[in-house]
Design a protein around this motif. Structure first.
Motif, PDB file in Angstrom:
ATOM      1  N   LYS A  45      40.423  36.267  35.729  1.00 16.64           N
ATOM      2  CA  LYS A  45      40.051  36.964  34.492  1.00 16.64           C
ATOM      3  C   LYS A  45      39.272  38.252  34.756  1.00 16.64           C
ATOM      4  O   LYS A  45      39.069  39.048  33.857  1.00 16.64           O
ATOM      5  CB  LYS A  45      39.204  36.049  33.605  1.00 16.64           C
ATOM      6  CG  LYS A  45      39.972  34.854  33.084  1.00 16.64           C
ATOM      7  CD  LYS A  45      39.054  33.928  32.314  1.00 16.64           C
ATOM      8  CE  LYS A  45      39.773  32.654  31.915  1.00 16.64           C
ATOM      9  NZ  LYS A  45      38.858  31.703  31.272  1.00 16.64           N
ATOM     10  N   THR A  46      38.835  38.434  35.987  1.00 15.21           N
ATOM     11  CA  THR A  46      37.995  39.577  36.332  1.00 15.21           C
ATOM     12  C   THR A  46      38.853  40.690  36.917  1.00 15.21           C
ATOM     13  O   THR A  46      39.686  40.449  37.783  1.00 15.21           O
ATOM     14  CB  THR A  46      36.920  39.153  37.360  1.00 15.21           C
ATOM     15  OG1 THR A  46      36.207  38.034  36.833  1.00 15.21           O
ATOM     16  CG2 THR A  46      35.960  40.275  37.639  1.00 15.21           C
ATOM     17  N   SER A  47      38.633  41.902  36.447  1.00 18.39           N
ATOM     18  CA  SER A  47      39.387  43.037  37.003  1.00 18.39           C
ATOM     19  C   SER A  47      38.887  43.363  38.398  1.00 18.39           C
ATOM     20  O   SER A  47      37.801  42.956  38.803  1.00 18.39           O
ATOM     21  CB  SER A  47      39.263  44.251  36.085  1.00 18.39           C
ATOM     22  OG  SER A  47      37.944  44.758  36.150  1.00 18.39           O
ATOM     23  N   ASN A  48      39.681  44.103  39.150  1.00 17.08           N
ATOM     24  CA  ASN A  48      39.363  44.416  40.546  1.00 17.08           C
ATOM     25  C   ASN A  48      38.059  45.180  40.719  1.00 17.08           C
ATOM     26  O   ASN A  48      37.430  45.101  41.757  1.00 17.08           O
ATOM     27  CB  ASN A  48      40.504  45.219  41.176  1.00 17.08           C
ATOM     28  CG  ASN A  48      41.735  44.356  41.363  1.00 17.08           C
ATOM     29  OD1 ASN A  48      41.660  43.138  41.345  1.00 17.08           O
ATOM     30  ND2 ASN A  48      42.883  45.002  41.530  1.00 17.08           N
ATOM     31  N   ASN A  49      37.664  45.933  39.720  1.00 14.67           N
ATOM     32  CA  ASN A  49      36.473  46.775  39.848  1.00 14.67           C
ATOM     33  C   ASN A  49      35.200  46.078  39.384  1.00 14.67           C
ATOM     34  O   ASN A  49      34.118  46.645  39.478  1.00 14.67           O
ATOM     35  CB  ASN A  49      36.659  48.063  39.055  1.00 14.67           C
ATOM     36  CG  ASN A  49      37.828  48.880  39.585  1.00 14.67           C
ATOM     37  OD1 ASN A  49      38.144  48.805  40.777  1.00 14.67           O
ATOM     38  ND2 ASN A  49      38.482  49.631  38.725  1.00 14.67           N
ATOM     39  N   THR A  50      35.316  44.877  38.867  1.00 15.43           N
ATOM     40  CA  THR A  50      34.168  44.166  38.320  1.00 15.43           C
ATOM     41  C   THR A  50      33.655  43.151  39.331  1.00 15.43           C
ATOM     42  O   THR A  50      34.426  42.438  39.962  1.00 15.43           O
ATOM     43  CB  THR A  50      34.570  43.421  37.022  1.00 15.43           C
ATOM     44  OG1 THR A  50      35.197  44.346  36.145  1.00 15.43           O
ATOM     45  CG2 THR A  50      33.368  42.806  36.353  1.00 15.43           C
ATOM     46  N   LYS A  51      32.336  43.087  39.449  1.00 16.24           N
ATOM     47  CA  LYS A  51      31.728  42.099  40.348  1.00 16.24           C
ATOM     48  C   LYS A  51      31.910  40.698  39.747  1.00 16.24           C
ATOM     49  O   LYS A  51      31.684  40.493  38.561  1.00 16.24           O
ATOM     50  CB  LYS A  51      30.247  42.402  40.547  1.00 16.24           C
ATOM     51  CG  LYS A  51      29.599  41.496  41.561  1.00 16.24           C
ATOM     52  CD  LYS A  51      28.168  41.886  41.838  1.00 16.24           C
ATOM     53  CE  LYS A  51      27.628  40.924  42.877  1.00 16.24           C
ATOM     54  NZ  LYS A  51      26.245  41.168  43.186  1.00 16.24           N
ATOM     55  N   ILE A  52      32.318  39.763  40.564  1.00 13.32           N
ATOM     56  CA  ILE A  52      32.582  38.398  40.107  1.00 13.32           C
ATOM     57  C   ILE A  52      31.266  37.627  40.025  1.00 13.32           C
ATOM     58  O   ILE A  52      30.462  37.646  40.957  1.00 13.32           O
ATOM     59  CB  ILE A  52      33.555  37.689  41.063  1.00 13.32           C
ATOM     60  CG1 ILE A  52      34.892  38.422  41.068  1.00 13.32           C
ATOM     61  CG2 ILE A  52      33.736  36.232  40.687  1.00 13.32           C
ATOM     62  CD1 ILE A  52      35.853  37.950  42.135  1.00 13.32           C
ATOM     63  N   ASP A  53      31.058  36.947  38.893  1.00 15.22           N
ATOM     64  CA  ASP A  53      29.864  36.125  38.703  1.00 15.22           C
ATOM     65  C   ASP A  53      30.062  34.810  39.454  1.00 15.22           C
ATOM     66  O   ASP A  53      30.871  33.974  39.077  1.00 15.22           O
ATOM     67  CB  ASP A  53      29.635  35.862  37.217  1.00 15.22           C
ATOM     68  CG  ASP A  53      28.385  35.020  36.969  1.00 15.22           C
ATOM     69  OD1 ASP A  53      27.628  34.760  37.930  1.00 15.22           O
ATOM     70  OD2 ASP A  53      28.174  34.620  35.807  1.00 15.22           O
ATOM     71  N   MET A  54      29.333  34.625  40.525  1.00 12.67           N
ATOM     72  CA  MET A  54      29.467  33.437  41.366  1.00 12.67           C
ATOM     73  C   MET A  54      28.353  32.415  41.095  1.00 12.67           C
ATOM     74  O   MET A  54      28.170  31.486  41.872  1.00 12.67           O
ATOM     75  CB  MET A  54      29.444  33.852  42.841  1.00 12.67           C
ATOM     76  CG  MET A  54      30.591  34.761  43.247  1.00 12.67           C
ATOM     77  SD  MET A  54      32.205  33.988  43.054  1.00 12.67           S
ATOM     78  CE  MET A  54      32.193  32.842  44.399  1.00 12.67           C
ATOM     79  N   THR A  55      27.654  32.562  39.993  1.00 18.45           N
ATOM     80  CA  THR A  55      26.521  31.693  39.690  1.00 18.45           C
ATOM     81  C   THR A  55      26.916  30.220  39.674  1.00 18.45           C
ATOM     82  O   THR A  55      26.239  29.376  40.264  1.00 18.45           O
ATOM     83  CB  THR A  55      25.904  32.078  38.328  1.00 18.45           C
ATOM     84  OG1 THR A  55      25.611  33.479  38.353  1.00 18.45           O
ATOM     85  CG2 THR A  55      24.651  31.303  38.046  1.00 18.45           C
TER      86      THR A  55
END
Length: 148
Positions: free
Chosen positions: A116-126
């Motif tokens: 769901k996350t675009s390539n330029n967005t940091k992934i929330d790994m919480t």
């Protein structure tokens, strides 16, 4: 290592690896990087004792290396590779964690977040980090598991 089966930098994940014998052999015989994923404590003492015995008794090792005999011991056939090593035996890395539905759910959830996350967005790994922390703690607390 055998490049046909292990691309450079790749690791084997020995899921539910128990005592870690397979990983120990992959590391010390085949030169592969292998990681045991199991909450139980690993123990390679019996392998090392068997190898020491076979190295000190080459005639016995030769007899035990012959397949289809009642005395066959597969480890004896690996002695030529083990005796060529000029370094001490290596202990495979070990992740003391349960491989269970919690892990599967955490992986699925993380993969869905990544999709769901675009390539330029940091992934929330919480959520993944929370799972990982809980899982490692659970694995370390599993003190009744292991081998003597």
């Amino acid at each position: 290592g055998n490049d046909m089966f292990s691309p450079k930098g790749a690791s084997v994940l020995d899921v539910a690896g128990g005592k870690g014998d397979l990983s120990w052999l992959l590391v010390n015989v085949d030169g592969l990087d292998s990681i045991v994923a199991d909450p139980r404590l690993t123990n390679h003492t019996h392998l090392i004792k068997s190898i020491d015995f076979l190295l000190k008794h080459p005639e016995e090792a030769a007899a035990r290396a012959i397949p289809n005999r009642p005395t066959h011991q597969p480890l004896a056939a690996l002695l030529p590779k083990l005796s060529k090593k000029n370094t001490p035996f290596q202990t495979p890395r070990h992740l003391r964690l349960f491989v269970d539905s919690d892990l599967v759910d955490a992986v699925r959830e993380t993969l869905n977040i990544c999709k769901k996350t675009s390539n330029n967005t940091k992934i929330d790994m919480t959520k993944w980090e929370a799972y990982w922390s809980r899982s490692i703690t659970r694995g370390k607390q599993a003190t009744t598991l292991g081998y003597q």
